[in-house]
Write an enzyme that holds these catalytic residues in place. Sequence first.
Site, PDB file in Angstrom:
ATOM      1  N   LYS A 107       0.854  -1.210   0.000  1.00 10.40           N
ATOM      2  CA  LYS A 107       0.000   0.000   0.000  1.00 10.40           C
ATOM      3  C   LYS A 107       0.877   1.242   0.000  1.00 10.40           C
ATOM      4  CE  LYS A 107       0.829   1.390   4.405  1.00 10.40           C
ATOM      5  NZ  LYS A 107       1.285   2.651   4.932  1.00 10.40           N
ATOM      6  N   PRO A 146       9.403  -4.227   0.357  1.00 16.34           N
ATOM      7  CA  PRO A 146      10.475  -3.903   1.298  1.00 16.34           C
ATOM      8  C   PRO A 146       9.945  -3.877   2.734  1.00 16.34           C
ATOM      9  CG  PRO A 146      10.451  -2.348  -0.537  1.00 16.34           C
ATOM     10  CD  PRO A 146       9.237  -3.207  -0.695  1.00 16.34           C
ATOM     11  N   ALA A 168       9.702  -2.813   6.724  1.00 14.62           N
ATOM     12  CA  ALA A 168       9.804  -1.582   7.525  1.00 14.62           C
ATOM     13  C   ALA A 168      10.038  -0.371   6.626  1.00 14.62           C
ATOM     14  CB  ALA A 168      10.903  -1.703   8.583  1.00 14.62           C
ATOM     15  N   ALA A 169       9.215  -0.285   5.589  1.00 14.67           N
ATOM     16  CA  ALA A 169       9.419   0.725   4.545  1.00 14.67           C
ATOM     17  C   ALA A 169       8.279   1.731   4.471  1.00 14.67           C
ATOM     18  CB  ALA A 169       9.555   0.023   3.193  1.00 14.67           C
ATOM     19  N   GLY A 182       3.830  -6.105   6.212  1.00 16.33           N
ATOM     20  CA  GLY A 182       3.346  -7.023   7.247  1.00 16.33           C
ATOM     21  C   GLY A 182       1.826  -7.009   7.320  1.00 16.33           C
ATOM     22  N   SER A 242      -0.257  -6.315   4.926  1.00 20.34           N
ATOM     23  CA  SER A 242      -0.853  -6.949   3.751  1.00 20.34           C
ATOM     24  C   SER A 242      -0.735  -8.476   3.845  1.00 20.34           C
ATOM     25  CB  SER A 242      -0.177  -6.429   2.477  1.00 20.34           C
ATOM     26  OG  SER A 242      -0.967  -6.751   1.365  1.00 20.34           O
ATOM     27  N   ASP A 273      -3.322  -0.734   9.677  1.00 19.55           N
ATOM     28  CA  ASP A 273      -3.400  -0.819   8.211  1.00 19.55           C
ATOM     29  C   ASP A 273      -4.017  -2.123   7.716  1.00 19.55           C
ATOM     30  OD1 ASP A 273      -2.374   1.667   7.590  1.00 19.55           O
ATOM     31  OD2 ASP A 273      -0.302   0.960   7.464  1.00 19.55           O
TER      32      ASP A 273
HETATM   33  P1  ATP Z   1       3.299   0.083   8.339  1.00  9.56           P
HETATM   34  O1  ATP Z   1       3.431   1.171   7.319  1.00  9.56           O
HETATM   35  O2  ATP Z   1       2.033  -0.717   8.235  1.00  9.56           O
HETATM   36  O3  ATP Z   1       3.592   0.504   9.752  1.00  9.56           O
HETATM   37  P2  ATP Z   1       5.783  -0.932   7.350  1.00  9.56           P
HETATM   38  O4  ATP Z   1       5.531  -1.096   5.905  1.00  9.56           O
HETATM   39  O5  ATP Z   1       6.525   0.287   7.741  1.00  9.56           O
HETATM   40  O6  ATP Z   1       4.424  -1.027   8.093  1.00  9.56           O
HETATM   41  P3  ATP Z   1       6.433  -3.713   7.676  1.00  9.56           P
HETATM   42  O7  ATP Z   1       7.193  -4.145   6.470  1.00  9.56           O
HETATM   43  O8  ATP Z   1       5.039  -4.166   7.811  1.00  9.56           O
HETATM   44  O9  ATP Z   1       6.575  -2.144   7.876  1.00  9.56           O
HETATM   45  O10 ATP Z   1       7.306  -4.167   8.948  1.00  9.56           O
HETATM   46  C1  ATP Z   1       7.213  -3.503  10.172  1.00  9.56           C
HETATM   47  C2  ATP Z   1       7.686  -4.434  11.268  1.00  9.56           C
HETATM   48  O11 ATP Z   1       6.815  -5.540  11.336  1.00  9.56           O
HETATM   49  C3  ATP Z   1       9.079  -4.982  11.028  1.00  9.56           C
HETATM   50  O12 ATP Z   1       9.816  -4.729  12.184  1.00  9.56           O
HETATM   51  C4  ATP Z   1       8.906  -6.471  10.848  1.00  9.56           C
HETATM   52  O13 ATP Z   1       9.898  -7.214  11.512  1.00  9.56           O
HETATM   53  C5  ATP Z   1       7.543  -6.763  11.460  1.00  9.56           C
HETATM   54  N1  ATP Z   1       6.786  -7.778  10.713  1.00  9.56           N
HETATM   55  C6  ATP Z   1       6.042  -8.725  11.270  1.00  9.56           C
HETATM   56  N2  ATP Z   1       5.493  -9.510  10.332  1.00  9.56           N
HETATM   57  C7  ATP Z   1       5.898  -9.053   9.135  1.00  9.56           C
HETATM   58  C8  ATP Z   1       5.658  -9.469   7.807  1.00  9.56           C
HETATM   59  N3  ATP Z   1       4.900 -10.522   7.507  1.00  9.56           N
HETATM   60  N4  ATP Z   1       6.215  -8.732   6.822  1.00  9.56           N
HETATM   61  C9  ATP Z   1       6.968  -7.655   7.120  1.00  9.56           C
HETATM   62  N5  ATP Z   1       7.240  -7.239   8.372  1.00  9.56           N
HETATM   63  C10 ATP Z   1       6.707  -7.927   9.389  1.00  9.56           C
END
Ligand code: ATP
Length: 300
Positions: free
Chosen positions: A13, A98, A100-101, A106, A108, A140
């Site tokens: 997203k 990617p 934590a981007a 996570g 999704s 999300d």
């Molecule tokens: P958001 O914008 O929803 O806060 P994000 O895109 O910044 O999320 P994610 O890629 O979802 O970040 O990862 C955030 C944290 O969630 C990371 O520290 C990761 O270790 C943890 N995590 C747990 N499950 C997952 C998963 N299936 N995929 C990615 N990260 C995950």
Amino acid sequence: MNVTETLEKAPAKLNLSLDTPFHHHDGSEEWDMVLTSVDLADYVAIKTLGRNGRIKVTTDSGFLPNDHRNLAYQAAHLLATTYGRKEAINIHIEKHIPVAAGMGGGSSDAAAVLRALNRLWELNLDQETLCKLALQIDADVPYCVCSQTAHVTGRGEIISQLPKLPAMWIVIAKPKISVSTPSILRRINYTEVQHADTQALVAAIQRNDYDGVCETVENVLTPITSRLYPTITHLKEQMTRFGADAAEMSGTGPTVFGICRKQSRAQHVANGLSGFCREVHVVRPVSLHTDFEQSSTPVR
Ligand code: ATP
């Protein structure tokens, strides 16, 4: 042994708009945002078998937890305990989004597990019920259950679907830093936030007005994350310098996206950025149900 298996697409997203009007008493944020999904996706294979109730998560990424900290694990656990299911669940995540981007990878993946188990177990939960469950995992996840451009408010559970975006190409650039969402949210100072005009963006989408969308894309968290990571400001500037009509950060960052009308322009922007940033993608907005008809593939 009765084995059922399915493969689910979990699109990334982007926040075209992100604002938080106030803080709830329980500490959670009220959101006012426009989210869309793009054709950069994880693939989540879900298999249920036997009756020992064990949930196992594997991934092809070295950076992810494979226990209860994985949001896909949490989704499976939530649905199994809520509906008293005892099957073992094996989840394999092929990671393309990617980590934590700010692209909701996570969330999704978790939403993909909810959709898949709802189908495999023939629970027939409607979207509203799935979204309520989804909110227990993360803000999300309710949006990701539908993964279709929407105005999202409340704590993330009030989802008003919007029409398809005007035709556009999106350049995504992920700098080599990981941003912790809670650490950014903790830094929001509600007396200082310069609120976004999310309603103007919603209206532009409803009019199918490309220029209007570009003028109103905004993320109130950008100043917070950029203060910690100035590379975000630099990337936004480079995106517009190379010809993007708008550039903004997604979520809490650090991913920056740029919007272009034409694919050739988007490719030009992507080529220009490759010197600054190793991870660059050119994508299009998608809607899970209309653009990904094969989003769920029964395997057996
Ligand atoms: P958001 O914008 O929803 O806060 P994000 O895109 O910044 O999320 P994610 O890629 O979802 O970040 O990862 C955030 C944290 O969630 C990371 O520290 C990761 O270790 C943890 N995590 C747990 N499950 C997952 C998963 N299936 N995929 C990615 N990260 C995950």
